[in-house]
Structure formats: C-alpha cells, structure tokens
Write an enzyme that holds these catalytic residues in place. Structure first.
Site, short mmCIF file in Angstrom:
data_model
loop_
_atom_site.label_atom_id
_atom_site.label_comp_id
_atom_site.label_asym_id
_atom_site.label_seq_id
_atom_site.Cartn_x
_atom_site.Cartn_y
_atom_site.Cartn_z
N CYS A 65 0.87 -1.17 0.00
CA CYS A 65 0.00 0.00 0.00
C CYS A 65 0.91 1.23 0.00
O CYS A 65 2.04 1.15 -0.49
CB CYS A 65 -0.95 -0.02 1.20
SG CYS A 65 -0.12 -0.04 2.80
N GLN A 66 0.47 2.33 0.57
CA GLN A 66 1.30 3.53 0.56
C GLN A 66 2.49 3.41 1.50
O GLN A 66 3.61 3.69 1.14
CB GLN A 66 0.46 4.76 0.93
CG GLN A 66 1.17 6.07 0.67
CD GLN A 66 1.41 6.33 -0.81
OE1 GLN A 66 0.55 6.08 -1.64
NE2 GLN A 66 2.59 6.80 -1.15
#
Length: 102
Positions: A65-66
């Site tokens: 993810c981020q």
C-alpha cells in the site's frame, strides 16, 4: 523478487490512489475487496482482476500500500484464508519510490 519477475504483486490501495502512481506489474485489489477476492474461484478471480488467482502455497505473493499499514491487514486476511507464505512490502510505495530515485 522484482528483479527476477517472479512476484505476484497486489496493490491494496483505493483506485483513486493508484491513479497517482503504482509499482509496475501490480494488480489493484483494494483492501476492502481482498477477502472476497481471494475467496473467488480461479475463473472469477481472473475475470474480476485480469490475472491468475494465486495458489495458497505460492511464496511470491506480495501485498503493498502507501506505507505498509493496509498491506499488513491484507496479509493477515490472506494468511487467514490459507495463503500462509504470502508477504507484504513493509515500506510500501513510499519506500519503493525513494529507492527508485537512488
């Protein structure tokens, strides 16, 4: 894993976030869809996500993810579904971008 091309990479961010950048070769499966997605039959998984469904024994499954928080949740979900060798990219897209700049 990336250098060998032997990775099944899943981006668990929302589609709007993916528009701003992603790791090449990743398949977007938003975190809220991971459990249901990985419960699909192989043909349904391919139809929905345009890639082959991983096998529970695969060791090249990586979620990101981020920054690594949502991917950890995705990893826990996948492991509960029997994908015991799956992994997550702890640093996420942020770390990947930083390393690409080096």
């Amino acid at each position: 894993m990336m250098s060998t091309g032997r990775v099944q990479l899943f981006d668990v961010r929302e589609p709007e976030e993916v528009k701003d950048g992603f790791i090449p070769g990743a398949t977007n499966i938003p975190l809220g869809e991971v459990e249901n997605g990985f419960r699909l039959a192989p043909s349904q998984f391919r139809e929905r996500f345009s890639v082959s469904k991983p096998q529970t024994s695969d060791s090249d499954i990586v979620f990101y993810c981020q920054r690594g928080l949502r991917s950890l949740t995705a990893l826990e979900t996948a492991r509960a579904l029997g994908y015991t060798r799956a992994q997550h990219y702890t640093g996420g897209l942020t770390e990947w971008i930083d390393r690409e700049r080096l």
